[in-house]
Design a protein around this motif. Structure first.
Motif, short mmCIF file in Angstrom:
data_model
loop_
_atom_site.label_atom_id
_atom_site.label_comp_id
_atom_site.label_asym_id
_atom_site.label_seq_id
_atom_site.Cartn_x
_atom_site.Cartn_y
_atom_site.Cartn_z
N THR A 1 0.83 -1.21 0.00
CA THR A 1 0.00 0.00 0.00
C THR A 1 0.86 1.26 0.00
OG1 THR A 1 -1.75 -1.17 1.18
CG2 THR A 1 -1.80 1.24 1.24
N LEU A 2 1.85 1.31 0.85
CA LEU A 2 2.72 2.48 0.92
C LEU A 2 3.54 2.65 -0.36
CD1 LEU A 2 3.87 2.31 4.63
CD2 LEU A 2 2.27 3.91 3.59
N THR A 3 3.93 1.55 -0.97
CA THR A 3 4.67 1.64 -2.24
C THR A 3 3.78 2.23 -3.33
OG1 THR A 3 6.02 -0.27 -1.63
CG2 THR A 3 5.95 0.32 -3.97
N ILE A 4 2.54 1.77 -3.41
CA ILE A 4 1.62 2.30 -4.42
C ILE A 4 1.36 3.78 -4.19
CG2 ILE A 4 -0.77 2.19 -5.22
CD1 ILE A 4 -0.59 -0.86 -4.79
N LEU A 5 1.13 4.17 -2.94
CA LEU A 5 0.89 5.58 -2.63
C LEU A 5 2.12 6.44 -2.93
CD1 LEU A 5 -1.16 5.31 0.66
CD2 LEU A 5 -1.96 6.13 -1.55
N TRP A 6 3.29 5.94 -2.62
CA TRP A 6 4.53 6.69 -2.88
C TRP A 6 4.75 6.87 -4.38
CZ3 TRP A 6 9.31 5.27 -5.07
CH2 TRP A 6 10.31 6.23 -4.93
N ARG A 7 4.50 5.82 -5.15
CA ARG A 7 4.68 5.93 -6.60
C ARG A 7 3.65 6.88 -7.21
NH1 ARG A 7 6.92 0.72 -9.59
NH2 ARG A 7 8.64 0.27 -8.17
N ALA A 8 2.43 6.88 -6.69
CA ALA A 8 1.41 7.81 -7.18
C ALA A 8 1.81 9.24 -6.84
CB ALA A 8 0.06 7.48 -6.57
N TYR A 9 2.37 9.44 -5.67
CA TYR A 9 2.85 10.78 -5.28
C TYR A 9 3.99 11.23 -6.18
CZ TYR A 9 5.01 14.47 -2.57
OH TYR A 9 5.57 15.66 -2.18
N GLN A 10 4.91 10.33 -6.46
CA GLN A 10 6.04 10.65 -7.32
C GLN A 10 5.59 10.95 -8.76
OE1 GLN A 10 9.29 11.07 -6.51
NE2 GLN A 10 8.66 10.83 -4.40
N ALA A 11 4.51 10.32 -9.19
CA ALA A 11 4.00 10.54 -10.55
C ALA A 11 3.16 11.82 -10.63
CB ALA A 11 3.17 9.35 -10.99
N GLY A 12 2.91 12.45 -9.48
CA GLY A 12 2.16 13.70 -9.49
C GLY A 12 0.65 13.54 -9.46
N LEU A 13 0.18 12.37 -9.09
CA LEU A 13 -1.25 12.13 -9.08
C LEU A 13 -1.97 12.83 -7.92
CD1 LEU A 13 -1.32 8.36 -10.05
CD2 LEU A 13 -1.64 10.35 -11.51
N PHE A 14 -1.24 13.30 -6.95
CA PHE A 14 -1.84 14.01 -5.82
C PHE A 14 -1.69 15.52 -5.93
CE2 PHE A 14 -0.95 9.83 -3.81
CZ PHE A 14 -2.26 9.48 -3.56
N ASP A 15 -1.16 16.00 -7.04
CA ASP A 15 -1.01 17.43 -7.24
C ASP A 15 -2.35 18.03 -7.65
OD1 ASP A 15 1.63 17.07 -6.70
OD2 ASP A 15 2.27 17.15 -8.79
N ASN A 16 -2.69 19.16 -7.09
CA ASN A 16 -3.88 19.91 -7.47
C ASN A 16 -5.15 19.08 -7.40
OD1 ASN A 16 -5.31 22.13 -8.19
ND2 ASN A 16 -4.69 22.14 -10.33
N LEU A 17 -5.43 18.51 -6.25
CA LEU A 17 -6.62 17.70 -6.07
C LEU A 17 -7.90 18.53 -6.11
CD1 LEU A 17 -5.52 15.25 -3.25
CD2 LEU A 17 -5.82 14.77 -5.68
N ARG A 18 -7.82 19.80 -5.79
CA ARG A 18 -9.01 20.64 -5.78
C ARG A 18 -9.57 20.90 -7.17
NH1 ARG A 18 -10.47 23.80 -1.33
NH2 ARG A 18 -9.21 23.34 0.47
N SER A 19 -8.76 20.81 -8.19
CA SER A 19 -9.24 21.10 -9.55
C SER A 19 -10.34 20.14 -9.97
CB SER A 19 -8.09 21.05 -10.54
OG SER A 19 -7.59 19.74 -10.65
N GLY A 20 -10.27 18.90 -9.54
CA GLY A 20 -11.29 17.94 -9.89
C GLY A 20 -12.63 18.22 -9.25
N ALA A 21 -12.63 18.95 -8.15
CA ALA A 21 -13.89 19.26 -7.47
C ALA A 21 -14.71 20.29 -8.23
CB ALA A 21 -13.59 19.78 -6.07
N TYR A 22 -14.09 21.04 -9.10
CA TYR A 22 -14.80 22.10 -9.83
C TYR A 22 -15.19 21.68 -11.25
CZ TYR A 22 -13.39 25.03 -5.99
OH TYR A 22 -13.22 25.55 -4.75
N VAL A 23 -14.96 20.44 -11.62
CA VAL A 23 -15.27 19.98 -12.96
C VAL A 23 -16.78 20.01 -13.21
CG1 VAL A 23 -15.20 17.95 -14.46
CG2 VAL A 23 -13.21 18.59 -13.15
N ILE A 24 -17.58 19.78 -12.18
CA ILE A 24 -19.02 19.68 -12.37
C ILE A 24 -19.70 21.03 -12.49
CG2 ILE A 24 -19.14 17.47 -11.20
CD1 ILE A 24 -20.18 18.95 -8.73
#
Length: 66
Positions: free
Chosen positions: A20-43
């Motif tokens: 679990t921590l490896t998957i989360l770390w790789r997602a963080y390194q890939a930038g998947l947690f950057d700018n999470l608020r932008s998705g909230a305004y899509v609707i």
């Protein structure tokens, strides 16, 4: 009394946490947690702007004209 079942459970917990921590770390390194608020305004768009309630199901008279 054997500690084998306890060791198996502990080993599975450690392996699961590591995966679990490896998957989360790789997602963080890939930038998947950057700018999470932008998705909230899509609707929202011009017809339904942010901060203005559009659906008045329970008490519509409270929302009329402010």
């Amino acid at each position: 009394m054997s500690y084998l079942p306890l060791a198996v459970i502990l080993g599975l917990l450690i392996i699961g946490a590591t995966i679990t921590l490896t998957i989360l770390w790789r997602a963080y390194q890939a930038g998947l947690f950057d700018n999470l608020r932008s998705g909230a305004y899509v609707i929202f768009d011009e017809d339904e702007p942010v901060g203005e309630p559009q659906d008045h199901v329970f008490y519509p008279e409270e929302w009329e004209d402010g």
